[in-house]
Design a protein around this motif. Structure first.
Motif, PDB file in Angstrom:
ATOM      1  N   LEU A 100       0.851  -1.188   0.000  1.00  0.00           N
ATOM      2  CA  LEU A 100       0.000   0.000   0.000  1.00  0.00           C
ATOM      3  C   LEU A 100       0.890   1.244   0.000  1.00  0.00           C
ATOM      4  N   ILE A 101       0.596   2.180  -0.889  1.00  0.00           N
ATOM      5  CA  ILE A 101       1.413   3.389  -1.030  1.00  0.00           C
ATOM      6  C   ILE A 101       0.499   4.605  -1.185  1.00  0.00           C
ATOM      7  N   ARG A 102       1.094   5.800  -1.128  1.00  0.00           N
ATOM      8  CA  ARG A 102       0.348   7.010  -1.460  1.00  0.00           C
ATOM      9  C   ARG A 102       0.115   7.056  -2.973  1.00  0.00           C
ATOM     10  N   ALA A 103      -1.016   7.556  -3.382  1.00  0.00           N
ATOM     11  CA  ALA A 103      -1.359   7.599  -4.802  1.00  0.00           C
ATOM     12  C   ALA A 103      -0.316   8.374  -5.601  1.00  0.00           C
ATOM     13  N   SER A 104       0.296   9.341  -4.989  1.00  0.00           N
ATOM     14  CA  SER A 104       1.300  10.164  -5.681  1.00  0.00           C
ATOM     15  C   SER A 104       2.572   9.383  -6.008  1.00  0.00           C
ATOM     16  N   ASP A 105       2.765   8.203  -5.374  1.00  0.00           N
ATOM     17  CA  ASP A 105       3.961   7.390  -5.619  1.00  0.00           C
ATOM     18  C   ASP A 105       3.702   6.219  -6.570  1.00  0.00           C
ATOM     19  N   ARG A 124      11.212   3.628   3.222  1.00  0.00           N
ATOM     20  CA  ARG A 124      10.749   3.380   4.592  1.00  0.00           C
ATOM     21  C   ARG A 124       9.498   2.494   4.565  1.00  0.00           C
ATOM     22  N   LEU A 125       9.608   1.331   5.217  1.00  0.00           N
ATOM     23  CA  LEU A 125       8.535   0.348   5.220  1.00  0.00           C
ATOM     24  C   LEU A 125       8.138   0.037   6.652  1.00  0.00           C
ATOM     25  N   CYS A 126       6.836   0.012   6.901  1.00  0.00           N
ATOM     26  CA  CYS A 126       6.343  -0.218   8.258  1.00  0.00           C
ATOM     27  C   CYS A 126       6.681  -1.631   8.732  1.00  0.00           C
ATOM     28  N   ASP A 163       1.150   6.877   9.907  1.00  0.00           N
ATOM     29  CA  ASP A 163       2.492   7.290   9.478  1.00  0.00           C
ATOM     30  C   ASP A 163       2.591   7.411   7.953  1.00  0.00           C
ATOM     31  N   LEU A 164       1.870   6.544   7.239  1.00  0.00           N
ATOM     32  CA  LEU A 164       1.905   6.605   5.781  1.00  0.00           C
ATOM     33  C   LEU A 164       1.243   7.888   5.271  1.00  0.00           C
ATOM     34  N   LEU A 223       6.282   7.377   6.384  1.00  0.00           N
ATOM     35  CA  LEU A 223       6.531   6.089   5.755  1.00  0.00           C
ATOM     36  C   LEU A 223       6.366   6.227   4.251  1.00  0.00           C
ATOM     37  N   ASP A 224       6.980   5.301   3.518  1.00  0.00           N
ATOM     38  CA  ASP A 224       6.776   5.265   2.072  1.00  0.00           C
ATOM     39  C   ASP A 224       5.801   4.155   1.667  1.00  0.00           C
ATOM     40  N   ALA A 225       5.666   3.129   2.510  1.00  0.00           N
ATOM     41  CA  ALA A 225       4.806   2.009   2.133  1.00  0.00           C
ATOM     42  C   ALA A 225       4.453   1.156   3.345  1.00  0.00           C
ATOM     43  N   VAL A 226       3.359   0.446   3.190  1.00  0.00           N
ATOM     44  CA  VAL A 226       2.946  -0.582   4.149  1.00  0.00           C
ATOM     45  C   VAL A 226       2.749  -1.864   3.347  1.00  0.00           C
TER      46      VAL A 226
END
Length: 301
Positions: free
Chosen positions: A151-156, A170-172, A205-206, A211-214
């Motif tokens: 799972l990531i932010r849509a912008s990534d 950065r990964l949870c 945090d995401l 964070l960058d991803a979960v």
């Protein structure tokens, strides 16, 4: 030496009609008692004892409290989600309903001990079956097979298209969960761990940019994405699954009868459409493709 022909063989002695002596009666009684004890033991393997979940009038079921859509504690202290509905349905098919079912929040690092110590009767908490866990507890089911994704932010979206793109990002990491080790250790992706006490914190945090991803099971990610969307945050599931995650029902190792009863309940839920209905209820809004065929069970012995 040759055996004599049949008509020369010694006939078997006929019964004399005499009653057995005291010594013989005692030996017969001992043998009968031994056979009775053996039969009782054999029956005990198949029949539920008073400690089996198949024979209980009340059940304490361990669930998660930090997974939106899967197992989440509400503001009022109750629980909701796919796992909660599955747990309640299993309990009902075991003959336990209403106030006789108690939900207890469990953690990733404490589930096995709670089952072993008898603090919970069952665990229905996105509990992936692994060889290491099977040493400590047994598993009924699985009641669903999920798949680990990201799972990531849509912008990534353009930059992160698979777990291999998590190198240096950065990964949870949730203690007790196998999800981070699956990426870092098993897949050899040098992601940077950022520890959190649960996936609700991972989501916070995401969306906050810490964070960058979960990465975890797709059912959990779908629930997190839905909650983020409701809060105005755009997240995306990468849709590049790389594992099978069989969700088992944790149960005491000696409780074979209980395990078999839970398997019967899960089978019935698939056959009558209950599982498919619950999957649609919780995950159809986020467009997750789900499986509605009965998984291959682990076996109770």
């Amino acid at each position: 030496m040759k055996r004599p022909p049949p008509h020369h063989r010694r006939p078997h002695p006929r019964p004399t009609g005499r009653r057995p002596t005291g010594r013989r009666r005692a030996a017969t009684a001992v043998l009968a008692a031994t056979l009775l004890a053996s039969t009782a033991t054999a029956c005990g393997i198949a029949d539920a004892d008073e400690n089996s979940v198949a024979a209980k009038d009340t059940l304490v079921i361990g669930v998660n409290g930090d997974q939106p859509g899967v197992g989440e504690r509400t503001g009022g202290g109750s629980f909701q989600g796919f796992d909660i509905d599955v747990a309640r349905e299993i309990a009902e098919r075991l003959g336990v309903t209403g106030a006789n079912v108690t939900f207890k929040q469990v953690g990733y690092a404490t589930r096995e001990k709670l089952v072993q110590d008898g603090d919970v009767d069952l665990v229905v908490a996105s509990y992936s079956v692994t060889p290491e866990r099977k040493v400590k507890v047994s598993f009924a089911g699985p009641y669903y097979v999920a798949h680990q994704d990201v799972l990531i932010r849509a912008s990534d979206t353009a930059e992160i298209r698979s777990i291999h793109d998590l190198k240096g990002r950065r990964l949870c990491k949730v203690p007790g969960s196998v999800s981070f080790p699956r990426v870092h250790d098993e897949q050899g992706v040098a992601a940077l761990p950022v520890q959190a006490d649960g996936y609700a914190r991972c989501l916070t945090d995401l969306t906050a940019g810490r964070l960058d991803a979960v990465s975890t099971d797709d059912l959990i990610l779908a629930g997190l994405a839905a909650k983020a969307s409701a809060g105005g945050h755009a997240l995306r599931i990468v849709n590049a699954p790389f594992t099978d995650e069989p969700y088992g029902v944790g149960i005491r190792k000696a409780d074979v009868a209980g395990c078999e009863a839970v398997n019967k309940a899960i089978t019935g839920m698939y056959q009558d459409g209950t599982t498919a209905e619950l999957l649609r209820k919780w995950f159809a809004p986020v467009g997750l493709n789900v499986t509605t065929t009965v998984p291959q069970f682990e076996g109770c012995v």
